[in-house]
Design a protein around this motif. Sequence first.
Motif, PDB file in Angstrom:
ATOM      1  N   GLY A 162      14.675  -4.379  -2.014  1.00 20.23           N
ATOM      2  CA  GLY A 162      15.399  -3.133  -1.502  1.00 20.23           C
ATOM      3  C   GLY A 162      16.804  -3.450  -0.630  1.00 20.23           C
ATOM      4  N   SER A 163      16.936  -4.714  -0.521  1.00 14.07           N
ATOM      5  CA  SER A 163      18.160  -4.948   0.288  1.00 14.07           C
ATOM      6  C   SER A 163      19.391  -4.665  -0.087  1.00 14.07           C
ATOM      7  CB  SER A 163      18.238  -6.445   0.587  1.00 14.07           C
ATOM      8  OG  SER A 163      17.229  -6.973   1.384  1.00 14.07           O
ATOM      9  N   ALA A 164      20.334  -4.238   0.619  1.00 12.53           N
ATOM     10  CA  ALA A 164      21.949  -3.945   0.072  1.00 12.53           C
ATOM     11  C   ALA A 164      22.333  -5.133  -0.712  1.00 12.53           C
ATOM     12  CB  ALA A 164      22.884  -3.398   1.071  1.00 12.53           C
ATOM     13  N   TYR A 165      23.284  -4.853  -1.725  1.00 11.36           N
ATOM     14  CA  TYR A 165      23.831  -5.944  -2.529  1.00 11.36           C
ATOM     15  C   TYR A 165      24.943  -5.584  -3.143  1.00 11.36           C
ATOM     16  CZ  TYR A 165      22.395  -3.928  -6.883  1.00 11.36           C
ATOM     17  OH  TYR A 165      22.268  -3.307  -8.052  1.00 11.36           O
ATOM     18  N   ALA A 166      25.982  -6.338  -3.528  1.00 19.66           N
ATOM     19  CA  ALA A 166      26.897  -6.231  -4.617  1.00 19.66           C
ATOM     20  C   ALA A 166      26.804  -7.494  -5.562  1.00 19.66           C
ATOM     21  CB  ALA A 166      28.182  -6.246  -3.918  1.00 19.66           C
ATOM     22  N   ALA A 167      27.099  -6.954  -6.943  1.00 25.30           N
ATOM     23  CA  ALA A 167      26.996  -8.054  -8.066  1.00 25.30           C
ATOM     24  C   ALA A 167      28.275  -7.886  -9.203  1.00 25.30           C
ATOM     25  CB  ALA A 167      25.605  -8.039  -8.632  1.00 25.30           C
ATOM     26  N   MET A 168      28.421  -8.855  -9.632  1.00 26.17           N
ATOM     27  CA  MET A 168      29.461  -9.076 -10.648  1.00 26.17           C
ATOM     28  C   MET A 168      28.585  -9.727 -12.004  1.00 26.17           C
ATOM     29  SD  MET A 168      32.293  -7.584 -10.738  1.00 26.17           S
ATOM     30  CE  MET A 168      32.956  -8.267 -12.107  1.00 26.17           C
ATOM     31  N   MET A 169      28.299  -9.169 -12.959  1.00 22.06           N
ATOM     32  CA  MET A 169      27.218  -9.444 -13.940  1.00 22.06           C
ATOM     33  C   MET A 169      28.053  -9.345 -15.382  1.00 22.06           C
ATOM     34  SD  MET A 169      24.805  -6.405 -13.554  1.00 22.06           S
ATOM     35  CE  MET A 169      24.473  -6.542 -11.895  1.00 22.06           C
ATOM     36  N   VAL A 170      27.314  -9.988 -16.288  1.00 20.82           N
ATOM     37  CA  VAL A 170      27.571  -9.334 -17.860  1.00 20.82           C
ATOM     38  C   VAL A 170      26.140  -8.900 -18.201  1.00 20.82           C
ATOM     39  CG1 VAL A 170      27.934 -10.230 -20.152  1.00 20.82           C
ATOM     40  CG2 VAL A 170      29.138 -10.981 -18.432  1.00 20.82           C
ATOM     41  N   ALA A 171      26.152  -7.538 -18.615  1.00 11.88           N
ATOM     42  CA  ALA A 171      24.944  -7.262 -19.462  1.00 11.88           C
ATOM     43  C   ALA A 171      25.171  -7.466 -21.003  1.00 11.88           C
ATOM     44  CB  ALA A 171      25.117  -5.535 -18.885  1.00 11.88           C
ATOM     45  N   ALA A 172      24.012  -7.761 -21.390  1.00  8.59           N
ATOM     46  CA  ALA A 172      24.010  -8.156 -22.630  1.00  8.59           C
ATOM     47  C   ALA A 172      24.598  -7.264 -23.697  1.00  8.59           C
ATOM     48  CB  ALA A 172      22.590  -8.665 -23.390  1.00  8.59           C
ATOM     49  N   VAL A 176      30.961  -6.804 -19.228  1.00  2.00           N
ATOM     50  CA  VAL A 176      30.995  -7.092 -17.647  1.00  2.00           C
ATOM     51  C   VAL A 176      30.857  -5.751 -16.786  1.00  2.00           C
ATOM     52  CG1 VAL A 176      32.508  -8.142 -15.765  1.00  2.00           C
ATOM     53  CG2 VAL A 176      32.407  -9.008 -18.051  1.00  2.00           C
ATOM     54  N   ARG A 177      29.977  -5.907 -15.682  1.00  2.00           N
ATOM     55  CA  ARG A 177      29.761  -4.688 -14.972  1.00  2.00           C
ATOM     56  C   ARG A 177      29.686  -5.234 -13.562  1.00  2.00           C
ATOM     57  NH1 ARG A 177      29.343  -0.724 -19.108  1.00  2.00           N
ATOM     58  NH2 ARG A 177      28.461   0.623 -17.202  1.00  2.00           N
ATOM     59  N   MET A 178      30.172  -4.235 -12.397  1.00  2.00           N
ATOM     60  CA  MET A 178      30.060  -4.481 -11.218  1.00  2.00           C
ATOM     61  C   MET A 178      28.940  -3.609 -10.610  1.00  2.00           C
ATOM     62  SD  MET A 178      32.591  -4.474  -7.956  1.00  2.00           S
ATOM     63  CE  MET A 178      31.933  -4.917  -6.244  1.00  2.00           C
ATOM     64  N   THR A 183      22.317   2.053  -7.535  1.00  2.00           N
ATOM     65  CA  THR A 183      22.809   3.158  -8.033  1.00  2.00           C
ATOM     66  C   THR A 183      24.315   2.888  -8.638  1.00  2.00           C
ATOM     67  OG1 THR A 183      23.216   4.195  -6.223  1.00  2.00           O
ATOM     68  CG2 THR A 183      21.224   4.573  -6.949  1.00  2.00           C
ATOM     69  N   GLY A 184      24.964   2.043  -7.860  1.00  2.00           N
ATOM     70  CA  GLY A 184      26.368   2.112  -8.228  1.00  2.00           C
ATOM     71  C   GLY A 184      26.719   1.365  -9.501  1.00  2.00           C
ATOM     72  N   ASP A 185      27.695   1.453 -10.358  1.00  2.00           N
ATOM     73  CA  ASP A 185      27.767   0.875 -11.719  1.00  2.00           C
ATOM     74  C   ASP A 185      29.457   1.103 -12.279  1.00  2.00           C
ATOM     75  OD1 ASP A 185      27.082  -0.514 -14.034  1.00  2.00           O
ATOM     76  OD2 ASP A 185      27.454   1.348 -14.961  1.00  2.00           O
ATOM     77  N   THR A 186      30.059   0.209 -12.426  1.00  2.00           N
ATOM     78  CA  THR A 186      31.513   0.127 -12.919  1.00  2.00           C
ATOM     79  C   THR A 186      31.770  -0.838 -13.761  1.00  2.00           C
ATOM     80  OG1 THR A 186      32.285   0.860 -10.786  1.00  2.00           O
ATOM     81  CG2 THR A 186      33.958   0.234 -12.073  1.00  2.00           C
ATOM     82  N   PRO A 187      32.215  -0.476 -14.963  1.00  2.00           N
ATOM     83  CA  PRO A 187      32.333  -1.299 -16.136  1.00  2.00           C
ATOM     84  C   PRO A 187      33.384  -2.209 -16.060  1.00  2.00           C
ATOM     85  CG  PRO A 187      33.242   0.934 -16.788  1.00  2.00           C
ATOM     86  CD  PRO A 187      32.634   1.016 -15.380  1.00  2.00           C
ATOM     87  N   GLY A 188      33.580  -3.539 -16.410  1.00  2.37           N
ATOM     88  CA  GLY A 188      34.734  -4.134 -16.564  1.00  2.37           C
ATOM     89  C   GLY A 188      35.025  -4.644 -18.060  1.00  2.37           C
ATOM     90  N   GLN A 189      35.112  -5.958 -18.241  1.00  2.47           N
ATOM     91  CA  GLN A 189      35.631  -6.201 -19.598  1.00  2.47           C
ATOM     92  C   GLN A 189      34.491  -5.975 -20.656  1.00  2.47           C
ATOM     93  OE1 GLN A 189      37.595  -9.946 -20.586  1.00  2.47           O
ATOM     94  NE2 GLN A 189      37.596 -10.508 -17.991  1.00  2.47           N
ATOM     95  N   PRO A 190      34.878  -5.430 -21.751  1.00  3.33           N
ATOM     96  CA  PRO A 190      33.615  -5.206 -22.836  1.00  3.33           C
ATOM     97  C   PRO A 190      33.220  -6.381 -23.446  1.00  3.33           C
ATOM     98  CG  PRO A 190      35.653  -4.310 -23.581  1.00  3.33           C
ATOM     99  CD  PRO A 190      35.861  -4.960 -22.099  1.00  3.33           C
ATOM    100  N   SER A 498      22.583   6.274 -16.299  1.00  2.00           N
ATOM    101  CA  SER A 498      22.920   5.476 -17.649  1.00  2.00           C
ATOM    102  C   SER A 498      22.583   4.236 -17.787  1.00  2.00           C
ATOM    103  CB  SER A 498      24.606   5.932 -17.676  1.00  2.00           C
ATOM    104  OG  SER A 498      25.084   5.157 -16.645  1.00  2.00           O
ATOM    105  N   GLN A 499      22.372   3.229 -16.691  1.00  2.00           N
ATOM    106  CA  GLN A 499      22.419   2.032 -16.647  1.00  2.00           C
ATOM    107  C   GLN A 499      20.951   1.508 -16.986  1.00  2.00           C
ATOM    108  OE1 GLN A 499      23.239   3.440 -13.953  1.00  2.00           O
ATOM    109  NE2 GLN A 499      22.855   2.706 -12.163  1.00  2.00           N
ATOM    110  N   VAL A 500      20.187   2.471 -16.894  1.00  2.00           N
ATOM    111  CA  VAL A 500      18.545   1.978 -16.838  1.00  2.00           C
ATOM    112  C   VAL A 500      17.952   2.765 -18.016  1.00  2.00           C
ATOM    113  CG1 VAL A 500      16.391   2.310 -15.574  1.00  2.00           C
ATOM    114  CG2 VAL A 500      18.666   2.099 -14.166  1.00  2.00           C
ATOM    115  N   THR A 501      17.362   1.770 -18.796  1.00  2.00           N
ATOM    116  CA  THR A 501      16.557   2.585 -20.009  1.00  2.00           C
ATOM    117  C   THR A 501      15.363   2.788 -19.438  1.00  2.00           C
ATOM    118  OG1 THR A 501      17.637   0.810 -21.529  1.00  2.00           O
ATOM    119  CG2 THR A 501      15.880   1.838 -22.222  1.00  2.00           C
ATOM    120  N   ALA A 502      15.039   4.262 -19.922  1.00  2.00           N
ATOM    121  CA  ALA A 502      13.715   4.740 -19.494  1.00  2.00           C
ATOM    122  C   ALA A 502      13.398   6.124 -20.310  1.00  2.00           C
ATOM    123  CB  ALA A 502      13.838   5.266 -18.124  1.00  2.00           C
TER     124      ALA A 502
END
Length: 542
Positions: A162-172, A176-178, A183-190, A498-502
């Motif tokens: 539950g700690s605060a965080y910021a991440a740069m990642m690739v979602a399969a 690329v997403r930040m 709850t925060g989600d911003t797209p980068g390179q597809p 949108s970034q969580v499959t449920a």
Amino acid sequence: MTTVTPYRSDLTPGRDGFAQLVHAEWTKFRTVRGWLIAVIIAILVTAGIGVLYGSVTTVSCAVNNGKWLYGEACMTPLPPAGPGGELVIDRYMFVHQPLAGDGSITVRLTSMTGLLPGPNQMGPGPSSAPGSGAGSGLGLTQPGLEPWAKAGILITPSLSQGSAYAAMMVAAGHGVRMQWNYTGDTPGQPGAVGPANPRWLRLTRAGDVITGYDSADGTHWTEVGSVTLPGLPATVQAGLFATSPDETRASAAFAGGNSIDVGPTEVTAVFDHVTLSRSSLPWRGDYVGAVQAGIGEYHQAGGQFTVTGAGDIAPRPYERTSQLGPAVTLTDYLLGTFMALIAVAVVATMFITGEYRRGLIRTTLAASPRRGRVLAAKAIVIGAVAFVAGVTGATGAVVIGGAIVRHRDYYQWPASTPTEVRVIIGTGLLLAVAAILTLAVGTVLRRGVGAVAIVIVAIVLPYFVSVTRIAPATVGEWLLRITPAAGFAIQQPYPAYSQVTATYLPVDGYFPLAEWSGFAVLCAWAVLALAAAAYLLRRRDA
């Protein structure tokens, strides 16, 4: 020659404006005792059912040593909450070092591979309770990547869930997403990552501000986003992470619904060109949130890191069948809305059809020949009355019902104060527009029973068809998109991420349209009905 002086009264001429017309209609309404009683009943029913729900509902779960568990004991341990108070899933493999002061971390992600569950590893309902998830040694053998499997770099003040965080990642499956604070989600390179198309990722810290960048070649960088994480300590943890959420598979079930099966997944990511400001300590691997041995691993060979993980870093959507155990939700207190809607619809249609039945409509139209203004004044009065009734009843239901539930130590799925306020006001708006719609239909039909029946069928019936899944799921979704029942979306307490499959189902309080979009559909129906009513009111004899 006789001069005739015209008579002039000493009385001040009265006004004949729209405000006076609204006041006249309000006077009509408040002088009919039965209508006022019906509105009071709508308030009491809305609030009373919420209070009754909080007083008599029994939240129980599986037998423990021969005894049933009740209330918050069913949710022990409670899932972690993020910085915004929402419940979160926070489980990932993290290879990290401390970062003191301002600085940055840069990596190149060259590969993502994964494993999915086989048929015998899928089970009914969500499996994302603490302790579940894939990882080394859990027997996953089917190659593949869950579309929201994630790998990248992350900065966080601590390893506590539950700690605060910021991440740069690739979602399969999403490039690329930040992402930050769940709850925060911003797209980068597809695009997918691979040896032929690696992704360079960078996070920089300047005080409480974290900025994310991506690059295709490590030379030309593009800023993806910048976020502020208030209260970051002087030293934070920065490093590489990998995680992969459960896979959900739906299949056809009885009455056109879907059977939901869920199973764990895992992802393995390969990193190189890892650069961390003022790096001097050895890298350390921890599985954040792990309560089961053998989950996740990492290997370091020279400058290359291979990280395997499972879980997710994301908000936890509400699902009534969640293995977390039972919980009371904000919408549970508002079951009385349906009965209040019927009461308000009856009053709204009588507000116009009563005048037709008694022949008073001729007097009304003689006093105000502009018939469209008469209809508008009635709509304002009945809409305002219904709004006040809805807000008052919903406030009593949510506030008093919630207090009783908490006093009984039952667990209520958290919702922020702004969300509670929006749901309460939204209930008032829902009843107000439904009342105006009924008024318009009553004007068209001039018959009270038919008008109420049409509105109930148009608003309440599609909702129950969708929630009870009598019709196929696709039919239910379209009913909640195009019928006036879409207005119930205004009571949706939890967002569909949108970034969580449920399984975002109406029975769990989710709607295919967003809160205000669904309400706009109801408003559109009310406007169309009012336009038809105004046209016919002008064309027909009183």
